[in-house]
Enzyme design. Structure first.
Site, PDB file in Angstrom:
ATOM      1  N   GLU A 195       0.790  -1.222   0.000  1.00  0.00           N
ATOM      2  CA  GLU A 195       0.000   0.000   0.000  1.00  0.00           C
ATOM      3  C   GLU A 195       0.830   1.283   0.000  1.00  0.00           C
ATOM      4  O   GLU A 195       0.401   2.305  -0.529  1.00  0.00           O
ATOM      5  CB  GLU A 195      -0.927   0.003   1.225  1.00  0.00           C
ATOM      6  CG  GLU A 195      -1.929  -1.137   1.266  1.00  0.00           C
ATOM      7  CD  GLU A 195      -2.945  -1.074   0.133  1.00  0.00           C
ATOM      8  OE1 GLU A 195      -3.154   0.025  -0.425  1.00  0.00           O
ATOM      9  OE2 GLU A 195      -3.508  -2.133  -0.207  1.00  0.00           O
ATOM     10  N   SER A 204     -57.608 -20.145   1.668  1.00  0.00           N
ATOM     11  CA  SER A 204     -58.837 -19.417   1.978  1.00  0.00           C
ATOM     12  C   SER A 204     -58.622 -18.134   2.756  1.00  0.00           C
ATOM     13  O   SER A 204     -59.577 -17.409   3.007  1.00  0.00           O
ATOM     14  CB  SER A 204     -59.787 -20.337   2.755  1.00  0.00           C
ATOM     15  OG  SER A 204     -60.229 -21.380   1.926  1.00  0.00           O
TER      16      SER A 204
END
Length: 865
Positions: A117, A394
């Site tokens: 880095e 239902s």
């Protein structure tokens, strides 16, 4: 492997020892020098001209930069999730982040991170001119942003203060300015410590110490070189280099890190090559171990994350998330699902989805995403409370049938509907679950008995488009509605059904079910209201009248097993059935069911429950197992209401409760103070109440219609007597049918894959006064237990002839195949004996064959209970 590149000092030293090369002379030298001077002074002029403007722009951008605060650097920016009491029950990020101080950071990791880095980390002051120049050259050839110039210090600024996705010049200027300030405030060791603890490393984890535990089950100090290199290389693109998800990409990135470590003299060439040869999977924890780690109340947390969606990242944004979670309700839900202390489940594969919600606000207080989740801890897995889409059976009848009829047609609860033979638009017969019909009845009775035909007739009269729009206002999403949709052939999730039914209990106001109430951003000041906007989905009168009828479902209808005695609770059962071809193909008995529901509510709580199997074509619910949803609802509601007040649904002023005489059509209002078994209290909207009562008709003896009134009363009495007889006969047949089904259910555990005998038909011979039945053979070695009105005898033949039966009665015949002591699925039929002697009828009685269920090629209507 190519030779290692030289360092800058090595390169300079080597150049000093070289002899001078000959210099160009003459005209060529002059021309070259002049060109160089022109270019140099032109560039110098442009540089000085741009410095003033650049400095001005830099100052303008930099002065808007956020102030440096230690809390944002040190705080892991995890998100806290709070329950309804304000207590934290989950913390996304912090629970997956172990802090490590610089003194404990392995030197091997420091070398890997800095080589990858920021190799000049200890030489620059936050900005690295050499790195910047290198990136600038790369961007000229590869386009803006193709190479990064960010130091490790700048990366800390991006992670802590700025929007890292924003690559504008003002953001880059702010980043540079803040990086320089940061270097003045903190030591290099402190900055490295901050970076290693802050970076995101996929799978919702932050910090390299946590990553070592997550990926390798070790501390950082215990990782080998290959494992350290992988961890160090992941921050560039964490998800892309996740070794669990993308092992090939992860290995390439790890090997690059090792090369960079070699280039920076941190490892030898032999170490690099030996480590690059190690498989990327070496040392990774196995999948089963990873899946043991999850959140508290993981089902609920998953829904919280889903609701936040793309607006925020709860893993990195440092949010304080306020939710509606009721810890007591959640714990009870998980206890009910994951133990047999509340419900005795049939097997380990049996599944359920549970939603507990505040009726008034739509706030979800508990979620049950499935059974045995404690053994299958998979965060972001299947949540059966919110993710599944199953046929609701239902439970759709009040939504698509009766509520729209009240809303748009002003029907009363006493409105008369005829439960009689009816056909789909395709011509196929629409049947009730018992394959019979009960004639004229009130809408209330049709609902609590869950009759199919009246519900479809109600929806058709309203209009299927209006019924669809009504349902979609309740949070459902239907493009079209057909006859079969009214009785539950569409799809819905438990959380959708909870939202729809809660609207009935909330006076017609719909609130989208939600877990998150508000979010506090990381600045500690900005609040985001996450409560959905309330929508008036129906009239208050419609909601109240439906609720009043659904109360009867629990006291005298199909949902008595869910009743909590003494409490004002409304609800509805729902079961579905199989397409006949699928049922036969998979060896499922005729009474097998794929789904069973119970959705109910009080003025305070709404509970929606689905039960079934994840693979319904391999596993099915037996008749007794369809009751489990009701038992789960009862247990949950009893726990919720314990110790609370018992409020009732509020009746609007335009709804009138009127006593009426049962069975009258047109509806006759009972006299004031009347009582008895023939009286029912029904609800009427203003302007729709019956005009006269039975008592008023008796007093009206001197009018011209006296004779007509008497005749009407006489006719009504005759009709009533006729209906009572029909009712009595229907109930007798129903009782016989239930007894036959009970016998079949008791033998269910012994059933094999034997199919119900096909082609069963029966007939009555009036001349010989005998009942005959025949059926197709199930193959060699099969005998048949034949029950005639409950009397059973075993036969080796495929036909019988017995005497008995009285004129006007009906006989139920059940045939069960038996082989090697194992009983298969039953087939039943009913033979009607004429009241008067008639010529013998040898035709098949398809209308009363309980196994001849309707089959729709496009949708299969579920049964009505």
């Amino acid at each position: 492997m190519a030779d290692k590149p030289q360092t800058r000092s090595q390169y300079r030293n080597s150049q000093i020892k070289q002899p001078e090369t000959s210099k160009p002379k003459g005209k060529g030298k002059l021309i070259t020098g002049n060109i160089f001077k022109v270019i140099f002074f032109t560039a110098l002029f442009l540089a000085f001209a741009g410095i003033a403007g650049g400095a001005s722009a830099f100052y303008s951008y930099a002065k808007e930069a956020p102030k440096l605060t230690d809390s944002k650097l040190r705080d892991p920016l995890s998100s806290k999730i709070l329950d309804k009491n304000g207590d934290v029950y989950a913390e996304i990020g912090k629970e997956r982040r172990e802090y490590i101080e610089y003194k404990d950071i392995p030197k091997q990791l420091e070398n890997a991170v800095l080589s990858t880095e920021d190799s000049r980390f200890y030489e620059h002051n936050g900005m690295d001119p050499i790195r910047l120049a290198s990136a600038a050259v790369g961007n000229i050839t590869g386009g803006f942003g193709s190479q990064g110039a960010s130091t490790l210090t700048q990366q800390i600024i991006k992670m802590s203060y700025l929007d890292y996705t924003n690559k504008t010049l003002d953001r880059k200027a702010q980043e540079a300015w803040m990086a320089i300030q940061l270097e003045q405030k903190y030591s290099k060791h402190e900055l490295l410590e901050i970076y290693i603890n802050k970076v995101y490393l996929s799978d919702g984890i932050h910090g390299m110490e946590t990553a070592a535990e997550h990926y390798y089950g070790k501390k950082l100090k215990d990782l080998n070189l290959a494992q350290t290199a992988l961890i160090a290389g992941m921050p560039q693109s964490p998800n892309r280099f996740n070794p669990f998800e993308n092992p090939d990409l992860a290995k390439k990135r790890r090997d690059i890190v090792l090369t960079l470590m070699y280039n920076n003299d941190k490892i030898s060439k032999s170490e690099m090559e030996a480590t690059q040869a190690i498989p990327i999977t070496d040392g990774l924890v196995d999948e089963a171990t990873r899946k043991q780690k999850t959140y508290a109340y993981d089902t609920y947390v998953d829904q919280v994350i889903d609701e936040i969606g793309d607006k925020y990242n709860p893993f990195t944004d440092g949010l304080t998330i306020y939710t509606a979670l009721d810890p007591d309700a959640q714990k009870y839900t998980e206890k009910m699902l994951n133990t047999n202390e509340v419900i005795n489940y049939p097997d380990a594969k049996f599944q359920a989805g549970v939603v507990v919600m505040d009726t008034e606000t739509g706030r979800v207080q508990a979620l049950g995403g499935g059974r045995d989740t404690s053994k299958k801890k998979v965060s972001r897995g299947l949540n059966r409370a919110t993710d599944i889409k199953r046929q609701p059976g239902s439970t759709m009848k009040p939504i698509l049938g009766y509520a729209p009829a009240i809303e748009y047609l002003d029907w009363s609860t006493a409105h008369i509907l005829d439960d009689a033979p009816y056909q789909y638009a395709s011509g196929q017969e629409l049947r009730n679950y018992d394959s019979g019909y009960l004639g004229e009845m009130s809408m209330r009775r049709a609902l609590y008995l869950s009759r199919n035909v009246p519900a479809v007739k109600a929806s058709k009269e309203v209009g299927y488009d209006r019924a669809r729009d009504f349902a979609n206002n309740l949070g459902l999403n239907y493009k079209e509605v057909y006859e079969s949709t009214v009785i539950g052939s569409g799809e819905a999730s438990p959380i959708q059904m909870a939202g729809a039914y809660a609207t009935f209990g909330n006076g017609g106001v719909y609130n989208k079910p939600h877990t998150v109430t508000k979010i506090l951003l990381s600045d500690g000041e900005t609040e985001v209201n996450m409560e959905p906007e309330s929508v008036v989905a129906m009239k208050a009168s419609t909601a109240y009248m439906i609720s009043d009828m659904l109360k009867d479902v629990l006291t005298q209808g199909t949902g008595t097993r869910a009743n909590v005695p003494g409490w004002n609770i409304a609800g509805k059962t729902g079961t579905t059935n199989y397409d006949e071809n699928i049922r036969i193909q998979n060896g499922i008995p005729s009474d097998g069911t794929p789904d069973s529901w119970f959705v109910g509510y009080s003025p305070r709580y709404t509970v929606s429950i689905w039960t079934g199997y994840d693979e319904p074509n391999k596993n099915y619910l037996s008749p007794s197992e369809t009751r489990i949803a009701a038992y789960m609802f009862k247990a949950t509601m009893e726990h919720l209401v314990s110790g609370e007040k018992n409020p009732d649904f509020k009746k609007p002023s335009n709804v009138n409760e009127i006593p009426v005489i049962i069975g009258t059509n047109p509806i006759v209002r009972a006299a004031s103070g009347a009582s008895g078994g023939n009286i029912s209290y029904e609800l009427f909207l203003d302007g729709t109440t019956p005009s006269r009562s039975a008592a008023e008709k008796k007093k009206d003896t001197k009018t011209d219609d006296e004779k007509a009134a008497e005749e009407a009363a006489k006719k009504a009495a005759q009709e009533k007597e006729k209906k009572e007889k029909e009712k009595s006969e229907s109930e007798r047949l129903k009782k016989q049918q239930e007894e036959a089904e009970k016998q079949a259910a008791e033998a269910e555990a012994q059933r094999t894959a034997l199919q119900a005998p096909a082609g069963l038909n029966g007939s009555y011979n009036a001349a010989s006064k005998t009942i005959s039945a025949s059926w197709a053979s199930n193959g060699p070695g099969v005998t048949y237990d034949v029950s005639v009105n409950g009397q059973t005898q075993n036969y080796a033949t495929t036909s019988i002839s017995v005497s008995g039966g009285s004129p006007g009665s009906s006989v139920v015949i059940m045939v069960v195949p038996v082989k090697d002591g194992k009983r298969g699925s039953p087939a039943t039929t009913t033979v009607a004996i004429p009241a008067d002697p008639t010529p013998p009828d040898t035709s098949t009685n398809d209308d009363t064959n309980a196994n001849n269920t309707p089959n729709n090629d496009t949708t299969t209507p579920p049964p009505a209970n």
